[in-house]
Write a protein that holds these residues in place. Structure first.
Motif, PDB file in Angstrom:
ATOM      1  N   ALA A  48       0.915  -1.117  -0.032  1.00  0.00           N
ATOM      2  CA  ALA A  48       0.001  -0.175   0.066  1.00  0.00           C
ATOM      3  C   ALA A  48       0.902   1.202   0.175  1.00  0.00           C
ATOM      4  O   ALA A  48       0.624   2.342  -0.768  1.00  0.00           O
ATOM      5  CB  ALA A  48      -0.985  -0.067   1.127  1.00  0.00           C
ATOM      6  N   VAL A  49       1.925   1.329   0.768  1.00  0.00           N
ATOM      7  CA  VAL A  49       2.598   2.475   0.735  1.00  0.00           C
ATOM      8  C   VAL A  49       3.363   2.726  -0.216  1.00  0.00           C
ATOM      9  O   VAL A  49       3.626   3.784  -0.846  1.00  0.00           O
ATOM     10  CB  VAL A  49       3.622   2.113   2.199  1.00  0.00           C
ATOM     11  CG1 VAL A  49       5.020   3.211   2.031  1.00  0.00           C
ATOM     12  CG2 VAL A  49       3.157   2.401   3.436  1.00  0.00           C
ATOM     13  N   HIS A  50       3.837   1.397  -1.133  1.00  0.00           N
ATOM     14  CA  HIS A  50       4.751   1.797  -2.211  1.00  0.00           C
ATOM     15  C   HIS A  50       3.719   2.148  -3.345  1.00  0.00           C
ATOM     16  O   HIS A  50       4.321   3.045  -3.986  1.00  0.00           O
ATOM     17  CB  HIS A  50       5.404   0.288  -2.577  1.00  0.00           C
ATOM     18  CG  HIS A  50       6.121   0.484  -3.866  1.00  0.00           C
ATOM     19  ND1 HIS A  50       5.562   0.169  -5.268  1.00  0.00           N
ATOM     20  CD2 HIS A  50       7.407   0.796  -4.115  1.00  0.00           C
ATOM     21  CE1 HIS A  50       6.395   0.180  -5.930  1.00  0.00           C
ATOM     22  NE2 HIS A  50       7.714   0.630  -5.323  1.00  0.00           N
ATOM     23  N   GLU A  51       2.533   1.629  -3.289  1.00  0.00           N
ATOM     24  CA  GLU A  51       1.629   1.987  -4.547  1.00  0.00           C
ATOM     25  C   GLU A  51       1.337   3.602  -4.184  1.00  0.00           C
ATOM     26  O   GLU A  51       1.309   4.260  -5.213  1.00  0.00           O
ATOM     27  CB  GLU A  51       0.332   1.269  -4.029  1.00  0.00           C
ATOM     28  CG  GLU A  51      -0.708   1.572  -5.339  1.00  0.00           C
ATOM     29  CD  GLU A  51      -1.924   0.713  -5.071  1.00  0.00           C
ATOM     30  OE1 GLU A  51      -3.022   1.000  -6.021  1.00  0.00           O
ATOM     31  OE2 GLU A  51      -1.794  -0.283  -4.218  1.00  0.00           O
ATOM     32  N   TRP A  52       1.286   3.986  -2.878  1.00  0.00           N
ATOM     33  CA  TRP A  52       0.876   5.361  -2.764  1.00  0.00           C
ATOM     34  C   TRP A  52       2.022   6.361  -3.398  1.00  0.00           C
ATOM     35  O   TRP A  52       1.704   7.414  -3.815  1.00  0.00           O
ATOM     36  CB  TRP A  52       0.531   5.530  -1.177  1.00  0.00           C
ATOM     37  CG  TRP A  52       0.263   7.066  -1.113  1.00  0.00           C
ATOM     38  CD1 TRP A  52      -0.918   7.646  -1.218  1.00  0.00           C
ATOM     39  CD2 TRP A  52       1.063   7.994  -0.389  1.00  0.00           C
ATOM     40  NE1 TRP A  52      -0.871   8.877  -0.826  1.00  0.00           N
ATOM     41  CE2 TRP A  52       0.383   9.297  -0.456  1.00  0.00           C
ATOM     42  CE3 TRP A  52       2.467   8.260  -0.170  1.00  0.00           C
ATOM     43  CZ2 TRP A  52       0.622  10.584  -0.069  1.00  0.00           C
ATOM     44  CZ3 TRP A  52       2.823   9.293   0.322  1.00  0.00           C
ATOM     45  CH2 TRP A  52       2.089  10.487   0.425  1.00  0.00           C
ATOM     46  N   PHE A  53       3.182   5.835  -2.878  1.00  0.00           N
ATOM     47  CA  PHE A  53       4.635   6.804  -3.306  1.00  0.00           C
ATOM     48  C   PHE A  53       4.518   6.537  -4.925  1.00  0.00           C
ATOM     49  O   PHE A  53       5.067   7.691  -5.413  1.00  0.00           O
ATOM     50  CB  PHE A  53       5.819   6.409  -2.585  1.00  0.00           C
ATOM     51  CG  PHE A  53       5.810   6.805  -1.241  1.00  0.00           C
ATOM     52  CD1 PHE A  53       5.974   8.319  -1.064  1.00  0.00           C
ATOM     53  CD2 PHE A  53       5.787   6.174  -0.316  1.00  0.00           C
ATOM     54  CE1 PHE A  53       6.321   8.932   0.179  1.00  0.00           C
ATOM     55  CE2 PHE A  53       5.888   6.557   1.078  1.00  0.00           C
ATOM     56  CZ  PHE A  53       6.182   7.817   1.462  1.00  0.00           C
ATOM     57  N   LEU A  58       4.357   8.898 -10.133  1.00  0.00           N
ATOM     58  CA  LEU A  58       3.751   8.817 -11.548  1.00  0.00           C
ATOM     59  C   LEU A  58       2.896   9.995 -11.805  1.00  0.00           C
ATOM     60  O   LEU A  58       2.909  10.615 -13.153  1.00  0.00           O
ATOM     61  CB  LEU A  58       3.251   7.677 -12.031  1.00  0.00           C
ATOM     62  CG  LEU A  58       4.055   6.270 -11.943  1.00  0.00           C
ATOM     63  CD1 LEU A  58       3.319   4.995 -11.992  1.00  0.00           C
ATOM     64  CD2 LEU A  58       5.086   6.411 -12.996  1.00  0.00           C
ATOM     65  N   ASN A  59       2.107  10.131 -10.857  1.00  0.00           N
ATOM     66  CA  ASN A  59       1.111  11.521 -11.123  1.00  0.00           C
ATOM     67  C   ASN A  59       1.826  12.910 -11.351  1.00  0.00           C
ATOM     68  O   ASN A  59       1.542  13.549 -12.084  1.00  0.00           O
ATOM     69  CB  ASN A  59       0.083  11.458 -10.037  1.00  0.00           C
ATOM     70  CG  ASN A  59      -0.999  12.383  -9.981  1.00  0.00           C
ATOM     71  OD1 ASN A  59      -1.531  12.692 -11.118  1.00  0.00           O
ATOM     72  ND2 ASN A  59      -1.618  13.004  -8.985  1.00  0.00           N
ATOM     73  N   GLU A  60       2.872  13.101 -10.573  1.00  0.00           N
ATOM     74  CA  GLU A  60       3.887  14.165 -10.547  1.00  0.00           C
ATOM     75  C   GLU A  60       4.329  13.996 -12.030  1.00  0.00           C
ATOM     76  O   GLU A  60       4.528  15.375 -12.547  1.00  0.00           O
ATOM     77  CB  GLU A  60       4.737  14.052  -9.527  1.00  0.00           C
ATOM     78  CG  GLU A  60       5.480  15.577  -9.561  1.00  0.00           C
ATOM     79  CD  GLU A  60       4.919  16.679  -9.310  1.00  0.00           C
ATOM     80  OE1 GLU A  60       5.309  17.733  -9.554  1.00  0.00           O
ATOM     81  OE2 GLU A  60       3.765  16.604  -8.725  1.00  0.00           O
ATOM     82  N   SER A 186       1.271  -2.201 -12.710  1.00  0.00           N
ATOM     83  CA  SER A 186       2.427  -3.175 -12.756  1.00  0.00           C
ATOM     84  C   SER A 186       3.513  -3.323 -11.972  1.00  0.00           C
ATOM     85  O   SER A 186       3.880  -4.303 -11.377  1.00  0.00           O
ATOM     86  CB  SER A 186       2.983  -2.711 -14.278  1.00  0.00           C
ATOM     87  OG  SER A 186       4.294  -3.816 -14.609  1.00  0.00           O
ATOM     88  N   LEU A 187       3.937  -1.942 -11.340  1.00  0.00           N
ATOM     89  CA  LEU A 187       4.895  -1.771 -10.263  1.00  0.00           C
ATOM     90  C   LEU A 187       4.023  -2.714  -9.158  1.00  0.00           C
ATOM     91  O   LEU A 187       4.911  -3.205  -8.428  1.00  0.00           O
ATOM     92  CB  LEU A 187       4.880  -0.705 -10.046  1.00  0.00           C
ATOM     93  CG  LEU A 187       5.886   0.185 -11.151  1.00  0.00           C
ATOM     94  CD1 LEU A 187       5.941   1.591 -10.856  1.00  0.00           C
ATOM     95  CD2 LEU A 187       7.182  -0.385 -11.204  1.00  0.00           C
ATOM     96  N   ARG A 188       2.702  -2.409  -8.830  1.00  0.00           N
ATOM     97  CA  ARG A 188       2.270  -3.153  -7.601  1.00  0.00           C
ATOM     98  C   ARG A 188       2.101  -4.690  -7.663  1.00  0.00           C
ATOM     99  O   ARG A 188       2.423  -5.200  -6.806  1.00  0.00           O
ATOM    100  CB  ARG A 188       0.750  -2.580  -7.594  1.00  0.00           C
ATOM    101  CG  ARG A 188       0.042  -3.194  -6.244  1.00  0.00           C
ATOM    102  CD  ARG A 188      -1.435  -2.588  -5.905  1.00  0.00           C
ATOM    103  NE  ARG A 188      -2.243  -2.648  -7.273  1.00  0.00           N
ATOM    104  CZ  ARG A 188      -2.593  -1.714  -8.126  1.00  0.00           C
ATOM    105  NH1 ARG A 188      -2.176  -0.480  -8.006  1.00  0.00           N
ATOM    106  NH2 ARG A 188      -3.458  -2.017  -8.966  1.00  0.00           N
ATOM    107  N   GLN A 189       1.985  -5.146  -8.850  1.00  0.00           N
ATOM    108  CA  GLN A 189       1.932  -6.771  -9.128  1.00  0.00           C
ATOM    109  C   GLN A 189       3.619  -7.151  -8.777  1.00  0.00           C
ATOM    110  O   GLN A 189       3.688  -8.218  -8.239  1.00  0.00           O
ATOM    111  CB  GLN A 189       1.527  -6.931 -10.330  1.00  0.00           C
ATOM    112  CG  GLN A 189      -0.130  -6.901 -10.514  1.00  0.00           C
ATOM    113  CD  GLN A 189      -0.501  -7.030 -11.958  1.00  0.00           C
ATOM    114  OE1 GLN A 189       0.465  -7.461 -12.907  1.00  0.00           O
ATOM    115  NE2 GLN A 189      -1.853  -6.731 -12.215  1.00  0.00           N
ATOM    116  N   GLN A 190       4.457  -6.315  -9.482  1.00  0.00           N
ATOM    117  CA  GLN A 190       5.872  -6.857  -9.303  1.00  0.00           C
ATOM    118  C   GLN A 190       6.153  -6.637  -7.660  1.00  0.00           C
ATOM    119  O   GLN A 190       6.800  -7.744  -7.262  1.00  0.00           O
ATOM    120  CB  GLN A 190       6.804  -5.941 -10.071  1.00  0.00           C
ATOM    121  CG  GLN A 190       6.477  -6.007 -11.634  1.00  0.00           C
ATOM    122  CD  GLN A 190       7.329  -5.090 -12.357  1.00  0.00           C
ATOM    123  OE1 GLN A 190       8.152  -4.333 -11.800  1.00  0.00           O
ATOM    124  NE2 GLN A 190       6.986  -5.156 -13.780  1.00  0.00           N
TER     125      GLN A 190
END
Length: 541
Positions: A48-53, A58-60, A186-190
């Protein structure tokens, strides 16, 4: 409510918790479950933390690219293109074709009335400029903001168009975040795969560590404790580690060593106590033997005294009756013989009238009655006629039981006397009833040479008082019960009895108008029951 309905209403979490509480979990399972829970929680939190960061980064990046594209498009628009809408529309289509992530693009020109839309990639031109475009022109810089348009989330970017140092218009575009979202997924799955693999590795490593450093030492300690519980005090845990488990094993070994030493000391003390007990038992046995010998001598003296008293009383009574009967027979018999002779001579005389002969017959009848009386007196010398009077049966039985107490104790016979406290007096001769009870107790003692139990009970049965003497001996065979009261019949070994005891008892009981019979004792053995008539209440009063 049925079972399925009730089960459906119980939450599955509650049932799982209840099952976990009811089932005994081992330490290994608990540690594994704890690690799995911690790793799973860590994986979820880290993901969750990694997805948030990642989404934030990516949003930035999307925001920065939207602002850059807007600035680049604004820089590429010339004054000619602002004046030629067709050329500007063609340029917008080319830009959208080159950049698939652009959702739409609008170009505004600055005039006296403010910003006006002159070109757009959408079907129709907007009637009024966006607030972001107005703010970008007012501030003279590129601005960006998140927005939601048809097709998903986008980043809006607006930048002023500057030609020859003057603001000529503004460019507003919408850059899609779909690519960033796909990259974040994709990053979340990895990351999830990496964390799961890492978690499994951690669990496996911890399982190996716990098996080697916790479970094996604990099993060794449990095996040692189990062997000690079975009585094997030589068992010792073999753990050579220097950690807490090794210290625990060495502490257990020291404790077992002390237990073995204490056990040896206890065994030595128990041996001394055993020897002391043997010596004490020998001394007690010696003292008991002397006491038994003295009790036996006292019992023999009591029995001899009782027998002598009984025999002396019988002899005195028989001597008195015999002497009296002999004197009466001598004093009356001689005159009667003379009278009988003279009557016989008179019967032969001549000249006797019929009246005289009838008188002679009367006199002869009186003489025969006197002869019968003398014969009865002579028969009385063979036995004491009972003199009946109100007698306390419980007192007579208690006296005989007290007299037989030493004999019963010497024979290891437990005696129980259940007396009816409300038993009325019986009409009997106390001495003869005492003789009956003594004979019954003597027979019961002879039936139990190796010890046993004797029960004496008195009860009231209607108008009779019942006395029961029951022993735990072998009992009386059915074929011997009909002859047990016959004179000279005995079931004892040769020389063990005369066979007159129960016969005398029967004679005495029947002389008292009572009954005597033999039955089976409730717990085995034989029981003799005597019934004697009680004294009526008015006679006692």
């Amino acid at each position: 409510m049925t079972g399925p309905e009730l089960s459906a209403k119980i939450p599955i979490t509650y049932r799982v918790v209840r099952f976990c509480r009811m089932r005994p979990w081992s330490l290994r399972i608990k540690m594994t479950a704890l690690v799995v829970g911690l790793v799973t929680g860590g994986v979820l939190i880290s993901s969750a933390v990694h997805e948030w960061f990642a989404f934030r980064a990516l949003n930035e990046d999307v925001r920065a690219r939207a602002a850059g594209i807007a600035a680049q498009v604004a820089f590429g628009i010339s004054a000619q293109e602002l004046g030629d809408r067709a050329l500007l529309a063609l340029e917008i289509r080319n830009i959208l074709a080159a950049r698939p992530t652009l959702r739409w693009l609008e170009v505004y020109s600055a005039g006296p009335n403010g910003l006006q839309a002159i070109a757009s990639s959408q079907d129709s031109l907007p009637t009024r400029p966006s607030d972001l475009a107005v703010q970008a022109v007012a501030e003279g810089r590129t601005l960006s903001a998140p927005g939601v348009r048809t097709g998903g989330d986008v980043w809006l970017a607006a930048t002023p168009i500057t030609i020859n140092g003057a603001t000529a218009g503004a460019v507003v575009l919408a850059l899609s975040q779909e690519g960033a979202q796909r990259m974040a997924a994709s990053l979340r799955q990895q990351l999830l795969v990496v964390l799961v693999v890492a978690g499994l590795a951690i669990v496996a490593g911890l399982a190996f560590f716990s098996e080697r450093n916790i479970n094996r030492p604990i099993r060794a300690l449990l095996e040692t404790m189990t062997a000690v519980e079975r009585g094997d005090l030589s068992a010792t845990p073999t753990l050579q580690g220097q950690d807490e488990m090794g210290q625990l094993a060495r502490g257990l070994a020291r404790m077992l060593h002390r237990i073995r030493e204490s056990h040896s000391e206890n065994a030595r003390l128990l041996a001394q106590i055993h020897r002391f007990n043997q010596d004490l038992r020998a001394q007690v046995a010696e003292a008991t033997r002397e006491l038994v010998e003295r009790n036996e001598a006292l019992r023999s003296a009591n029995e001899l005294l009782f027998d002598l008293q009984r025999q002396l009383g019988r002899a005195q009574r028989l001597a008195t009756v015999g002497h009296l009967t002999a004197r009466i027979a001598h004093e009356i018999g001689t005159p009667l013989n003379s009278v009988a002779v003279h009557l016989q001579l008179l019967e032969r005389s001549q000249g006797l009238t019929d009246q005289d002969r009838r008188r002679l017959v009367t006199i002869d009848g009186q003489i025969q009655r006197l002869v019968a009386t003398i014969q009865g007196l002579l028969a009385a010398t063979r036995g004491e006629a009972p003199h009946l009077e109100p007698t306390d049966l419980n007192a007579v039985v208690q006296g005989v039981a007290d007299l037989m107490a030493p004999v019963l104790a010497a024979k290891d016979i437990a005696c129980e006397f259940a007396a009816d406290p409300d038993l009325p007096p019986v009409r009997a001769n106390g001495h003869q009833v005492q003789q009956v009870v003594l004979n019954l107790l003597t027979n019961a003692v002879d039936a139990m040479p190796s010890g046993g139990s004797l029960r004496i009970a008195t009860t009231r049965e209607g108008e009779t008082a019942a006395l029961q003497v029951a022993d735990s001996g072998p009992g009386i065979a059915p074929d011997s019960r009909d002859r047990i009261f016959e004179p000279f019949f005995t079931t004892k070994d040769s020389g063990g009895g005369t066979g007159l005891g129960l016969a005398i008892c029967r004679q005495i009981v029947e002389a008292h108008r009572g009954t005597i019979q033999v039955t089976d004792a409730p717990g085995g053995g034989a029981a003799i029951e005597v019934r004697l008539p009680i004294v009526p209440a008015e006679a006692v009063a």
